[in-house]
Design a protein around this motif. Structure first.
Motif, PDB file in Angstrom:
ATOM      1  N   ALA A 125       0.842  -1.194   0.000  1.00  0.00           N
ATOM      2  CA  ALA A 125       0.000   0.000   0.000  1.00  0.00           C
ATOM      3  C   ALA A 125       0.877   1.244   0.000  1.00  0.00           C
ATOM      4  O   ALA A 125       1.965   1.262   0.595  1.00  0.00           O
ATOM      5  CB  ALA A 125      -0.913  -0.007   1.226  1.00  0.00           C
ATOM      6  N   GLY A 126       0.429   2.279  -0.683  1.00  0.00           N
ATOM      7  CA  GLY A 126       1.171   3.535  -0.697  1.00  0.00           C
ATOM      8  C   GLY A 126       2.242   3.627  -1.748  1.00  0.00           C
ATOM      9  O   GLY A 126       2.893   4.669  -1.888  1.00  0.00           O
ATOM     10  N   VAL A 127       2.458   2.555  -2.517  1.00  0.00           N
ATOM     11  CA  VAL A 127       3.467   2.585  -3.562  1.00  0.00           C
ATOM     12  C   VAL A 127       3.001   3.494  -4.700  1.00  0.00           C
ATOM     13  O   VAL A 127       1.794   3.670  -4.913  1.00  0.00           O
ATOM     14  CB  VAL A 127       3.755   1.157  -4.081  1.00  0.00           C
ATOM     15  CG1 VAL A 127       2.567   0.612  -4.858  1.00  0.00           C
ATOM     16  CG2 VAL A 127       5.018   1.106  -4.925  1.00  0.00           C
ATOM     17  N   ARG A 128       3.949   4.090  -5.421  1.00  0.00           N
ATOM     18  CA  ARG A 128       3.577   4.932  -6.567  1.00  0.00           C
ATOM     19  C   ARG A 128       2.895   4.085  -7.638  1.00  0.00           C
ATOM     20  O   ARG A 128       3.356   3.006  -7.984  1.00  0.00           O
ATOM     21  CB  ARG A 128       4.812   5.600  -7.177  1.00  0.00           C
ATOM     22  CG  ARG A 128       4.521   6.310  -8.520  1.00  0.00           C
ATOM     23  CD  ARG A 128       5.786   6.808  -9.196  1.00  0.00           C
ATOM     24  NE  ARG A 128       5.490   7.365 -10.506  1.00  0.00           N
ATOM     25  CZ  ARG A 128       5.553   6.688 -11.654  1.00  0.00           C
ATOM     26  NH1 ARG A 128       5.914   5.405 -11.640  1.00  0.00           N
ATOM     27  NH2 ARG A 128       5.270   7.269 -12.807  1.00  0.00           N
ATOM     28  N   ILE A 129       1.787   4.608  -8.177  1.00  0.00           N
ATOM     29  CA  ILE A 129       1.112   3.989  -9.312  1.00  0.00           C
ATOM     30  C   ILE A 129       1.583   4.691 -10.580  1.00  0.00           C
ATOM     31  O   ILE A 129       1.537   5.922 -10.671  1.00  0.00           O
ATOM     32  CB  ILE A 129      -0.417   4.100  -9.187  1.00  0.00           C
ATOM     33  CG1 ILE A 129      -0.886   3.480  -7.869  1.00  0.00           C
ATOM     34  CG2 ILE A 129      -1.099   3.427 -10.364  1.00  0.00           C
ATOM     35  CD1 ILE A 129      -0.586   2.019  -7.719  1.00  0.00           C
ATOM     36  N   GLY A 130       2.062   3.919 -11.545  1.00  0.00           N
ATOM     37  CA  GLY A 130       2.557   4.493 -12.787  1.00  0.00           C
ATOM     38  C   GLY A 130       1.485   4.528 -13.856  1.00  0.00           C
ATOM     39  O   GLY A 130       0.320   4.182 -13.615  1.00  0.00           O
ATOM     40  N   PRO A 131       1.832   4.952 -15.067  1.00  0.00           N
ATOM     41  CA  PRO A 131       0.878   4.885 -16.184  1.00  0.00           C
ATOM     42  C   PRO A 131       0.396   3.453 -16.344  1.00  0.00           C
ATOM     43  O   PRO A 131       1.178   2.506 -16.202  1.00  0.00           O
ATOM     44  CB  PRO A 131       1.699   5.338 -17.397  1.00  0.00           C
ATOM     45  CG  PRO A 131       2.906   6.021 -16.833  1.00  0.00           C
ATOM     46  CD  PRO A 131       3.167   5.415 -15.503  1.00  0.00           C
ATOM     47  N   CYS A 132      -0.882   3.266 -16.665  1.00  0.00           N
ATOM     48  CA  CYS A 132      -1.448   1.916 -16.663  1.00  0.00           C
ATOM     49  C   CYS A 132      -1.073   1.102 -17.889  1.00  0.00           C
ATOM     50  O   CYS A 132      -1.376  -0.098 -17.951  1.00  0.00           O
ATOM     51  CB  CYS A 132      -2.964   1.984 -16.518  1.00  0.00           C
ATOM     52  SG  CYS A 132      -3.793   2.905 -17.832  1.00  0.00           S
ATOM     53  N   ILE A 133      -0.426   1.704 -18.870  1.00  0.00           N
ATOM     54  CA  ILE A 133      -0.029   0.997 -20.082  1.00  0.00           C
ATOM     55  C   ILE A 133       1.405   1.385 -20.427  1.00  0.00           C
ATOM     56  O   ILE A 133       1.783   2.551 -20.306  1.00  0.00           O
ATOM     57  CB  ILE A 133      -0.996   1.301 -21.259  1.00  0.00           C
ATOM     58  CG1 ILE A 133      -0.543   0.664 -22.563  1.00  0.00           C
ATOM     59  CG2 ILE A 133      -1.193   2.789 -21.441  1.00  0.00           C
ATOM     60  CD1 ILE A 133      -0.722  -0.815 -22.637  1.00  0.00           C
ATOM     61  N   ALA A 134       2.205   0.414 -20.832  1.00  0.00           N
ATOM     62  CA  ALA A 134       3.608   0.646 -21.195  1.00  0.00           C
ATOM     63  C   ALA A 134       3.783   0.540 -22.701  1.00  0.00           C
ATOM     64  O   ALA A 134       2.999  -0.110 -23.390  1.00  0.00           O
ATOM     65  CB  ALA A 134       4.513  -0.368 -20.499  1.00  0.00           C
ATOM     66  N   GLY A 135       4.837   1.163 -23.208  1.00  0.00           N
ATOM     67  CA  GLY A 135       5.214   1.000 -24.604  1.00  0.00           C
ATOM     68  C   GLY A 135       4.211   1.546 -25.589  1.00  0.00           C
ATOM     69  O   GLY A 135       4.033   0.977 -26.676  1.00  0.00           O
ATOM     70  N   VAL A 136       3.558   2.647 -25.251  1.00  0.00           N
ATOM     71  CA  VAL A 136       2.573   3.243 -26.158  1.00  0.00           C
ATOM     72  C   VAL A 136       3.286   3.784 -27.395  1.00  0.00           C
ATOM     73  O   VAL A 136       4.157   4.646 -27.301  1.00  0.00           O
ATOM     74  CB  VAL A 136       1.793   4.373 -25.455  1.00  0.00           C
ATOM     75  CG1 VAL A 136       0.848   5.054 -26.425  1.00  0.00           C
ATOM     76  CG2 VAL A 136       1.047   3.821 -24.250  1.00  0.00           C
ATOM     77  N   GLY A 137       2.897   3.270 -28.558  1.00  0.00           N
ATOM     78  CA  GLY A 137       3.524   3.737 -29.792  1.00  0.00           C
ATOM     79  C   GLY A 137       2.876   4.986 -30.342  1.00  0.00           C
ATOM     80  O   GLY A 137       3.533   5.837 -30.932  1.00  0.00           O
ATOM     81  N   ASN A 138       1.559   5.096 -30.143  1.00  0.00           N
ATOM     82  CA  ASN A 138       0.809   6.213 -30.718  1.00  0.00           C
ATOM     83  C   ASN A 138      -0.211   6.689 -29.686  1.00  0.00           C
ATOM     84  O   ASN A 138      -1.069   5.919 -29.256  1.00  0.00           O
ATOM     85  CB  ASN A 138       0.092   5.762 -31.998  1.00  0.00           C
ATOM     86  CG  ASN A 138      -0.147   6.910 -32.957  1.00  0.00           C
ATOM     87  OD1 ASN A 138       0.103   8.073 -32.637  1.00  0.00           O
ATOM     88  ND2 ASN A 138      -0.634   6.600 -34.135  1.00  0.00           N
ATOM     89  N   LEU A 139      -0.099   7.951 -29.292  1.00  0.00           N
ATOM     90  CA  LEU A 139      -1.043   8.578 -28.362  1.00  0.00           C
ATOM     91  C   LEU A 139      -1.837   9.596 -29.170  1.00  0.00           C
ATOM     92  O   LEU A 139      -1.321  10.644 -29.546  1.00  0.00           O
ATOM     93  CB  LEU A 139      -0.301   9.231 -27.205  1.00  0.00           C
ATOM     94  CG  LEU A 139      -1.138   9.952 -26.143  1.00  0.00           C
ATOM     95  CD1 LEU A 139      -2.171   9.016 -25.536  1.00  0.00           C
ATOM     96  CD2 LEU A 139      -0.233  10.518 -25.059  1.00  0.00           C
ATOM     97  N   ILE A 140      -3.096   9.255 -29.446  1.00  0.00           N
ATOM     98  CA  ILE A 140      -3.922  10.008 -30.391  1.00  0.00           C
ATOM     99  C   ILE A 140      -4.990  10.772 -29.619  1.00  0.00           C
ATOM    100  O   ILE A 140      -5.661  10.205 -28.751  1.00  0.00           O
ATOM    101  CB  ILE A 140      -4.598   9.048 -31.393  1.00  0.00           C
ATOM    102  CG1 ILE A 140      -3.559   8.164 -32.074  1.00  0.00           C
ATOM    103  CG2 ILE A 140      -5.430   9.810 -32.414  1.00  0.00           C
ATOM    104  CD1 ILE A 140      -4.108   6.839 -32.547  1.00  0.00           C
ATOM    105  N   GLY A 141      -5.152  12.041 -29.935  1.00  0.00           N
ATOM    106  CA  GLY A 141      -6.180  12.846 -29.309  1.00  0.00           C
ATOM    107  C   GLY A 141      -7.295  13.186 -30.283  1.00  0.00           C
ATOM    108  O   GLY A 141      -7.089  13.247 -31.494  1.00  0.00           O
ATOM    109  N   ILE A 142      -8.478  13.419 -29.720  1.00  0.00           N
ATOM    110  CA  ILE A 142      -9.627  13.862 -30.502  1.00  0.00           C
ATOM    111  C   ILE A 142     -10.079  15.204 -29.929  1.00  0.00           C
ATOM    112  O   ILE A 142     -10.392  15.305 -28.736  1.00  0.00           O
ATOM    113  CB  ILE A 142     -10.789  12.854 -30.447  1.00  0.00           C
ATOM    114  CG1 ILE A 142     -10.315  11.456 -30.887  1.00  0.00           C
ATOM    115  CG2 ILE A 142     -11.945  13.339 -31.301  1.00  0.00           C
ATOM    116  CD1 ILE A 142      -9.836  11.368 -32.321  1.00  0.00           C
ATOM    117  N   GLY A 143     -10.107  16.229 -30.763  1.00  0.00           N
ATOM    118  CA  GLY A 143     -10.462  17.558 -30.303  1.00  0.00           C
ATOM    119  C   GLY A 143     -11.929  17.882 -30.516  1.00  0.00           C
ATOM    120  O   GLY A 143     -12.571  17.361 -31.439  1.00  0.00           O
TER     121      GLY A 143
END
Length: 282
Positions: free
Chosen positions: A59-77
Motif C-alpha cells: 500500500a502507498g506505492v507509486r502507481i505508474g501509467p497503466c499501459i507501457a510502450g505506447v507507440g501512438n497517443l492520439i487525441g480527438i479535439g
C-alpha cells in the motif's frame, strides 16, 4: 479486470486488483502491461489466475501509467458540443485528430511540473481507449472487438502554445507530464457502455467539469473505425476521446503552482495531481 503498473518511473511492474481491491504483482506472469498482455488470449489467461497465490503490492506505492510502450497517443479535439461552444468553434463534421508525444505520459498522481516558457496550462479530463488488437479498415460495428479496455486521462495543454504559437496542437500538448493515464486499465468486459460514463474534474475542490460520455459527438466505435481508415492502429495505442465543457480556457483560469487537480471516472478510478513550480529555463 483492473490492470495497473507500480513502482518508480521507468521501472514499473505489472499488477492487477483482486476482488477485494488488493493489488497483486504479475511479474511472474507477464513482462509488463503492454501490447503483448492485451490480446484476448493474454487477458483470458490473466482472468483465470489464482490471485491469492500472487504477491501483494505494498500500500502507498507509486502507481505508474497503466499501459507501457505506447507507440501512438492520439487525441480527438472538440468531441463534446458544449466544449466546442465554449471555445467558440463549430462542431466538427469529422473527428478532429491530433497526436501527443508518448513521452508526455505520466502516472495518475505524478506531480505536474509546468514546463519552461509555458503561459496558459489547462486541464481536460477524458476517457481514453486502449487498443488490444491491430486495427485497419475496421467497421464501427466491429470496432469494440479491437479494444482491450479503457482508462482515465487528462489532456493537459498550454493554450498559448496550442493556439498562438504557430497553431500547432501537438506542441501545446506534449510536454512531460501532459498525458497522465490511469490508475487502472479497466478491461472492456467491465465497461459495457463507454458512452455512459460520468467524467468529473475539480481544481482545488471546485468542480470545473462534470459530464457524461454520452455527450460525445463521435462515440468510441466511430472513432476507432474512422482512425483505422487512415492509418494502422496498433495494439497498445491509446486514443483520448475529447473533453467536455468547463476547461480553464473558457474562464481564463489556468493552472498555477500549488493547484490540486482531482479527476474521477468510475469504474476507471481517480487521479490526484499537484501542480509543481515551473522548471527553470535553460
Amino acid at each position: 479486470m483492473k490492470l495497473f503498473r507500480y513502482g518508480n518511473p521507468g521501472h514499473e511492474r505489472p499488477a492487477l486488483l483482486d476482488a477485494e481491491g488488493i493489488g497483486r504483482d504479475l511479474s511472474s506472469v507477464v513482462g509488463d502491461i503492454d501490447a503483448a498482455a492485451l490480446s484476448d488470449e493474454a487477458l483470458a489467461h490473466l482472468s483465470a489466475l489464482d490471485l491469492s497465490r500472487l504477491p501483494r503490492v505494498d500500500a502507498g506505492v507509486r502507481i505508474g501509467p497503466c499501459i507501457a510502450g505506447v507507440g501512438n497517443l492520439i487525441g480527438i479535439g472538440l468531441n463534446f458540443a458544449d466544449h466546442a461552444a465554449e471555445a467558440g468553434l463549430p462542431i466538427p463534421q469529422h473527428p478532429l485528430v491530433f497526436n501527443k508525444a508518448p513521452s508526455c505520459i505520466a502516472g495518475p498522481d505524478d506531480p505536474l511540473r509546468l514546463p519552461p516558457g509555458s503561459l496558459e496550462v489547462d486541464y481536460e479530463v477524458e476517457l481514453a481507449v486502449v487498443m488490444g488488437r491491430d486495427a485497419w479498415q475496421v467497421e464501427a460495428g466491429q470496432a469494440l472487438e479491437y479494444v482491450a479496455g479503457y482508462c482515465l486521462s487528462n489532456d493537459f495543454t498550454d493554450r498559448a502554445w496550442q493556439s498562438r504559437y504557430a497553431g500547432q496542437w501537438t506542441i501545446g500538448k506534449s510536454a512531460p507530464g501532459f498525458g497522465p493515464l490511469g490508475p487502472w486499465l479497466v478491461t472492456k468486459d467491465e465497461v459495457p457502455d463507454p458512452a455512459d460514463l460520468l467524467l468529473e474534474l475539480q481544481v482545488n475542490g471546485q468542480v470545473r467539469q462534470r459530464s457524461n460520455t454520452n455527450g460525445m459527438i463521435f462515440k468510441v466505435p466511430e472513432l476507432v473505425a474512422y482512425l483505422s481508415r487512415f492509418f494502422l492502429l496498433r495494439a497498445g495505442d491509446v486514443i483520448t476521446t475529447g473533453t467536455p465543457a468547463g476547461v480553464g480556457m473558457a474562464t481564463k483560469h489556468y493552472l498555477k503552482a500549488g493547484d490540486v487537480i482531482h479527476a474521477v471516472c468510475r469504474p476507471l478510478g481517480e487521479q490526484r495531481i499537484v501542480v509543481a513550480a515551473t522548471e527553470p529555463q535553460r
